[in-house]
Design a protein around this motif. Structure first.
Motif, PDB file in Angstrom:
ATOM      1  N   ARG A   1      20.487 -28.558   2.762  1.00 35.98           N
ATOM      2  CA  ARG A   1      19.119 -28.923   3.129  1.00 35.98           C
ATOM      3  C   ARG A   1      18.194 -28.958   1.903  1.00 35.98           C
ATOM      4  N   GLY A   2      18.549 -28.150   0.902  1.00 41.72           N
ATOM      5  CA  GLY A   2      17.732 -28.098  -0.318  1.00 41.72           C
ATOM      6  C   GLY A   2      17.676 -29.406  -1.080  1.00 41.72           C
ATOM      7  N   THR A   3      18.563 -30.356  -0.768  1.00 41.22           N
ATOM      8  CA  THR A   3      18.493 -31.671  -1.428  1.00 41.22           C
ATOM      9  C   THR A   3      17.294 -32.458  -0.909  1.00 41.22           C
TER      10      THR A   3
ATOM     11  N   GLY B   1      21.513 -26.094  -3.120  1.00 41.90           N
ATOM     12  CA  GLY B   1      20.555 -26.100  -2.018  1.00 41.90           C
ATOM     13  C   GLY B   1      21.201 -25.749  -0.698  1.00 41.90           C
ATOM     14  N   ILE B   2      22.171 -24.832  -0.756  1.00 40.32           N
ATOM     15  CA  ILE B   2      22.895 -24.364   0.439  1.00 40.32           C
ATOM     16  C   ILE B   2      22.685 -22.853   0.524  1.00 40.32           C
ATOM     17  N   SER B   3      22.241 -22.370   1.702  1.00 38.97           N
ATOM     18  CA  SER B   3      21.868 -20.953   1.800  1.00 38.97           C
ATOM     19  C   SER B   3      23.074 -20.023   1.832  1.00 38.97           C
ATOM     20  N   GLY B   4      24.213 -20.520   2.365  1.00 42.86           N
ATOM     21  CA  GLY B   4      25.404 -19.663   2.433  1.00 42.86           C
ATOM     22  C   GLY B   4      25.592 -19.014   3.790  1.00 42.86           C
ATOM     23  N   ALA B   5      25.260 -19.742   4.861  1.00 38.56           N
ATOM     24  CA  ALA B   5      25.486 -19.239   6.223  1.00 38.56           C
ATOM     25  C   ALA B   5      26.979 -18.984   6.423  1.00 38.56           C
TER      26      ALA B   5
ATOM     27  N   GLY C   1      17.114 -21.806  -9.403  1.00 38.99           N
ATOM     28  CA  GLY C   1      16.294 -22.912  -9.885  1.00 38.99           C
ATOM     29  C   GLY C   1      16.302 -24.062  -8.921  1.00 38.99           C
ATOM     30  N   ASP C   2      15.473 -25.048  -9.222  1.00 34.19           N
ATOM     31  CA  ASP C   2      15.369 -26.247  -8.390  1.00 34.19           C
ATOM     32  C   ASP C   2      16.501 -27.201  -8.761  1.00 34.19           C
ATOM     33  N   LEU C   3      17.299 -27.572  -7.770  1.00 36.96           N
ATOM     34  CA  LEU C   3      18.449 -28.434  -8.068  1.00 36.96           C
ATOM     35  C   LEU C   3      18.018 -29.776  -8.668  1.00 36.96           C
ATOM     36  N   LYS C   4      16.806 -30.192  -8.356  1.00 44.95           N
ATOM     37  CA  LYS C   4      16.318 -31.479  -8.882  1.00 44.95           C
ATOM     38  C   LYS C   4      16.122 -31.401 -10.403  1.00 44.95           C
TER      39      LYS C   4
ATOM     40  N   ASN D   1      20.294 -22.464  -6.381  1.00 40.38           N
ATOM     41  CA  ASN D   1      19.385 -22.268  -5.260  1.00 40.38           C
ATOM     42  C   ASN D   1      18.075 -21.706  -5.801  1.00 40.38           C
ATOM     43  N   LYS D   2      16.967 -22.200  -5.256  1.00 37.17           N
ATOM     44  CA  LYS D   2      15.695 -21.735  -5.839  1.00 37.17           C
ATOM     45  C   LYS D   2      15.265 -20.375  -5.296  1.00 37.17           C
ATOM     46  N   ASP D   3      15.981 -19.884  -4.269  1.00 33.10           N
ATOM     47  CA  ASP D   3      15.663 -18.573  -3.697  1.00 33.10           C
ATOM     48  C   ASP D   3      16.680 -17.553  -4.225  1.00 33.10           C
ATOM     49  N   ASP D   4      16.221 -16.601  -5.036  1.00 34.12           N
ATOM     50  CA  ASP D   4      17.184 -15.658  -5.625  1.00 34.12           C
ATOM     51  C   ASP D   4      17.756 -14.682  -4.596  1.00 34.12           C
TER      52      ASP D   4
ATOM     53  N   ALA E   1      29.017 -31.575   1.982  1.00 39.78           N
ATOM     54  CA  ALA E   1      27.662 -31.337   2.494  1.00 39.78           C
ATOM     55  C   ALA E   1      27.684 -30.200   3.506  1.00 39.78           C
ATOM     56  N   SER E   2      26.537 -29.533   3.651  1.00 39.01           N
ATOM     57  CA  SER E   2      26.402 -28.520   4.698  1.00 39.01           C
ATOM     58  C   SER E   2      26.116 -29.227   6.019  1.00 39.01           C
ATOM     59  N   ARG E   3      26.228 -28.477   7.093  1.00 37.46           N
ATOM     60  CA  ARG E   3      25.952 -29.081   8.404  1.00 37.46           C
ATOM     61  C   ARG E   3      24.479 -29.475   8.528  1.00 37.46           C
ATOM     62  N   ALA E   4      23.596 -28.688   7.906  1.00 35.86           N
ATOM     63  CA  ALA E   4      22.177 -29.039   7.988  1.00 35.86           C
ATOM     64  C   ALA E   4      21.944 -30.427   7.398  1.00 35.86           C
ATOM     65  N   ALA E   5      22.623 -30.709   6.285  1.00 31.88           N
ATOM     66  CA  ALA E   5      22.466 -32.026   5.642  1.00 31.88           C
ATOM     67  C   ALA E   5      23.078 -33.128   6.506  1.00 31.88           C
TER      68      ALA E   5
ATOM     69  N   GLY F   1      32.815 -26.462   6.413  1.00 33.26           N
ATOM     70  CA  GLY F   1      32.479 -25.259   7.170  1.00 33.26           C
ATOM     71  C   GLY F   1      33.305 -25.095   8.415  1.00 33.26           C
ATOM     72  N   GLN F   2      32.867 -24.178   9.226  1.00 37.11           N
ATOM     73  CA  GLN F   2      33.600 -23.802  10.436  1.00 37.11           C
ATOM     74  C   GLN F   2      33.876 -24.995  11.330  1.00 37.11           C
ATOM     75  N   THR F   3      32.890 -25.867  11.487  1.00 37.93           N
ATOM     76  CA  THR F   3      33.075 -27.044  12.337  1.00 37.93           C
ATOM     77  C   THR F   3      33.246 -28.308  11.502  1.00 37.93           C
TER      78      THR F   3
HETATM   79  P1  FAD Z   1      19.510 -23.906   4.904  1.00 35.93           P
HETATM   80  O1  FAD Z   1      20.111 -22.722   5.529  1.00 35.93           O
HETATM   81  O2  FAD Z   1      18.191 -24.384   5.401  1.00 35.93           O
HETATM   82  O3  FAD Z   1      19.406 -23.585   3.349  1.00 35.93           O
HETATM   83  C1  FAD Z   1      18.819 -24.435   2.420  1.00 35.93           C
HETATM   84  C2  FAD Z   1      18.833 -23.708   1.097  1.00 35.93           C
HETATM   85  O4  FAD Z   1      18.362 -24.584   0.092  1.00 35.93           O
HETATM   86  C3  FAD Z   1      17.917 -22.463   1.069  1.00 35.93           C
HETATM   87  O5  FAD Z   1      18.671 -21.353   0.603  1.00 35.93           O
HETATM   88  C4  FAD Z   1      16.836 -22.843   0.064  1.00 35.93           C
HETATM   89  O6  FAD Z   1      16.400 -21.731  -0.724  1.00 35.93           O
HETATM   90  C5  FAD Z   1      17.542 -23.855  -0.788  1.00 35.93           C
HETATM   91  N1  FAD Z   1      16.646 -24.841  -1.431  1.00 35.93           N
HETATM   92  C6  FAD Z   1      15.620 -25.530  -0.857  1.00 35.93           C
HETATM   93  N2  FAD Z   1      15.126 -26.417  -1.741  1.00 35.93           N
HETATM   94  C7  FAD Z   1      15.831 -26.273  -2.890  1.00 35.93           C
HETATM   95  C8  FAD Z   1      15.803 -26.905  -4.151  1.00 35.93           C
HETATM   96  N3  FAD Z   1      14.936 -27.896  -4.422  1.00 35.93           N
HETATM   97  N4  FAD Z   1      16.679 -26.508  -5.115  1.00 35.93           N
HETATM   98  C9  FAD Z   1      17.563 -25.502  -4.889  1.00 35.93           C
HETATM   99  N5  FAD Z   1      17.648 -24.869  -3.685  1.00 35.93           N
HETATM  100  C10 FAD Z   1      16.817 -25.267  -2.697  1.00 35.93           C
HETATM  101  N6  FAD Z   1      27.024 -25.080   8.709  1.00 35.93           N
HETATM  102  C11 FAD Z   1      27.817 -25.665   7.790  1.00 35.93           C
HETATM  103  O7  FAD Z   1      27.424 -25.888   6.625  1.00 35.93           O
HETATM  104  N7  FAD Z   1      29.082 -26.045   8.147  1.00 35.93           N
HETATM  105  C12 FAD Z   1      29.601 -25.845   9.371  1.00 35.93           C
HETATM  106  O8  FAD Z   1      30.734 -26.222   9.629  1.00 35.93           O
HETATM  107  C13 FAD Z   1      28.773 -25.206  10.346  1.00 35.93           C
HETATM  108  N8  FAD Z   1      29.250 -24.957  11.584  1.00 35.93           N
HETATM  109  C14 FAD Z   1      28.445 -24.285  12.471  1.00 35.93           C
HETATM  110  C15 FAD Z   1      28.963 -23.932  13.718  1.00 35.93           C
HETATM  111  C16 FAD Z   1      28.181 -23.237  14.610  1.00 35.93           C
HETATM  112  C17 FAD Z   1      28.773 -22.859  15.946  1.00 35.93           C
HETATM  113  C18 FAD Z   1      26.863 -22.878  14.280  1.00 35.93           C
HETATM  114  C19 FAD Z   1      26.013 -22.106  15.228  1.00 35.93           C
HETATM  115  C20 FAD Z   1      26.345 -23.232  13.050  1.00 35.93           C
HETATM  116  C21 FAD Z   1      27.117 -23.945  12.129  1.00 35.93           C
HETATM  117  N9  FAD Z   1      26.634 -24.303  10.879  1.00 35.93           N
HETATM  118  C22 FAD Z   1      27.468 -24.858   9.965  1.00 35.93           C
HETATM  119  C23 FAD Z   1      25.201 -24.175  10.538  1.00 35.93           C
HETATM  120  C24 FAD Z   1      24.894 -22.966   9.688  1.00 35.93           C
HETATM  121  O9  FAD Z   1      24.642 -21.858  10.521  1.00 35.93           O
HETATM  122  C25 FAD Z   1      23.648 -23.238   8.812  1.00 35.93           C
HETATM  123  O10 FAD Z   1      22.570 -23.611   9.649  1.00 35.93           O
HETATM  124  C26 FAD Z   1      23.828 -24.331   7.769  1.00 35.93           C
HETATM  125  O11 FAD Z   1      24.989 -24.069   7.021  1.00 35.93           O
HETATM  126  C27 FAD Z   1      22.617 -24.355   6.848  1.00 35.93           C
HETATM  127  O12 FAD Z   1      22.743 -25.395   5.934  1.00 35.93           O
HETATM  128  P2  FAD Z   1      22.001 -25.301   4.543  1.00 35.93           P
HETATM  129  O13 FAD Z   1      22.494 -24.111   3.807  1.00 35.93           O
HETATM  130  O14 FAD Z   1      22.131 -26.627   3.887  1.00 35.93           O
HETATM  131  O15 FAD Z   1      20.471 -25.161   4.973  1.00 35.93           O
END
Ligand code: FAD
Length: 311
Positions: free
Chosen positions: A203-205, A257-261, A295-298, A278-281, A225-229, A242-244
């Motif tokens: 999502r951070g992208t 820009g992936i939080s590490g869920a 840092g900011d990935l951009k 990731n910009k959030d330490d 890519a993460s699921r959010a993306a 990821g899991q799914t």
């Molecule tokens: P976020 O959690 O929103 O994290 C975004 C990160 O980007 C934050 O840490 C933020 O600090 C950072 N950031 C923002 N802007 C910048 C920037 N400019 N530069 C650097 N860093 C930045 N998720 C998966 O990925 N894969 C799966 O297979 C998957 N399966 C799931 C299955 C189930 C049943 C459920 C309930 C959830 C599943 N999820 C899965 C979703 C998962 O729980 C998270 O919601 C998802 O992984 C979050 O994606 P993210 O890290 O990209 O987004």
């Protein structure tokens, strides 16, 4: 020494790297024999990576139908040769074939191993990555699927004796015919689940993967890519990790820009080296990284890309 069967993955004779990894693992367990579905000359790379024997099966049934004919043929070879183990790559097809073979030869099955020792003990990450377990098949030949990047392919000369095998495929195995197939969109990048380096964006992208892709290309990496993306429609679903989504186990994984869920970790935490930007330490991804960049990935990724291109 016991025979160890390795089921070969290839695209028009080009053998995949995971198959060469399987041959390397097979040498730990016994004497590698390859099972090659396809006509023409058998690729020399199989003997060059230790295959003492190569069973060649050339029949339209293996390409015209889904996996059942292949499973039937592998089970027949395993039944005749009583191998110590049958190794397949942990692809969707590999796992389905493995399950069918294990059932037919009444053996135990282990999927998604990331390591196999000489005495057949496997390591797997289970329950969405919450546990790492070691297990061993105790009934029959060990049928094991191994994740890509679980071993470094090692060249070693095998006899490579080709044995043509013809199996009478049952009508039951011809129950699902392939009527159409779509070519994969060519990105020029390595296949995600097989790549030695994966660069992923979340999502951070903010929806712009251009920095992630440019950085990936500077390293010859696959993009994930993460699921959010993916759910936001920023990247195709087939690239979700990821899991799914897909499970990757590269030498190097770079999360941007992936939080590490936990659900994301489930698909990448067996990577050998992990880097996060990731910009959030306090982002949870930093709990499992080998190197972290706050840092900011951009800003960070274009700088890293420029540095790598200079080398
Ligand atoms: P976020 O959690 O929103 O994290 C975004 C990160 O980007 C934050 O840490 C933020 O600090 C950072 N950031 C923002 N802007 C910048 C920037 N400019 N530069 C650097 N860093 C930045 N998720 C998966 O990925 N894969 C799966 O297979 C998957 N399966 C799931 C299955 C189930 C049943 C459920 C309930 C959830 C599943 N999820 C899965 C979703 C998962 O729980 C998270 O919601 C998802 O992984 C979050 O994606 P993210 O890290 O990209 O987004």
């Amino acid at each position: 020494m016991s025979e160890v069967l390795v089921v070969v993955d290839h695209v028009d004779g080009a053998v995949t790297k995971p198959t060469l990894e399987l041959l390397t693992i097979a040498k730990r367990l016994g004497e590698p024999s390859a099972i090659y579905f396809g006509g023409g000359a058998v690729p020399s790379v199989l003997a060059e990576h230790g295959a003492e024997k190569i069973y060649q099966l050339d029949d339209a049934a293996y390409t015209d139908f889904l996996v059942a004919p292949k499973a039937e043929a592998i089970a027949k070879i395993a039944g005749d040769s009583s191998p110590a183990a049958v190794l397949l790559s942990s692809s969707a097809e590999g796992k389905e074939i493995a399950a069918r073979v294990a059932l037919k030869i009444e053996s135990g099955l282990i999927t998604d191993a990331v390591d196999v020792t000489a005495d057949g003990v496997t390591t797997q990450s289970v329950f969405a990555g919450n546990f790492t377990v070691q297990s061993k098949v105790t009934k029959g030949a060990s049928v094991i699927t191994v994740k890509p990047n679980s071993a470094n392919p090692e060249a070693s000369a095998g006899a490579g004796a080709v044995e043509a095998v013809s199996v009478d495929i049952s009508d039951a195995a011809k129950g699902a015919k392939i009527t159409d197939s779509q070519p994969k969109a060519e990105s020029g990048r390595p296949e995600l689940t097989e790549a030695a380096i994966v660069v992923a964006g979340g999502r951070g992208t903010g929806g712009d993967f251009s920095e992630v892709e440019a950085f990936a290309d500077s390293l010859g990496a696959a993009v994930g890519a993460s699921r959010a993306a993916v759910d936001s429609g920023w990247y195709p679903h087939s690239f979700q990790i990821g899991q799914t989504g897909k499970t990757v186990s590269p030498q190097l994984y770079v999360a941007n820009g992936i939080s590490g869920a936990i659900q994301h970790r489930a698909g990448m935490q067996t990577s050998k080296t992990i880097i996060a930007v990731n910009k959030d330490d306090e982002a949870p991804i930093f709990e499992l990284v080998d190197f972290g960049v706050v840092g900011d990935l951009k800003t960070v990724l274009p700088q890293a890309t420029d540095e790598i291109k200079k080398r």
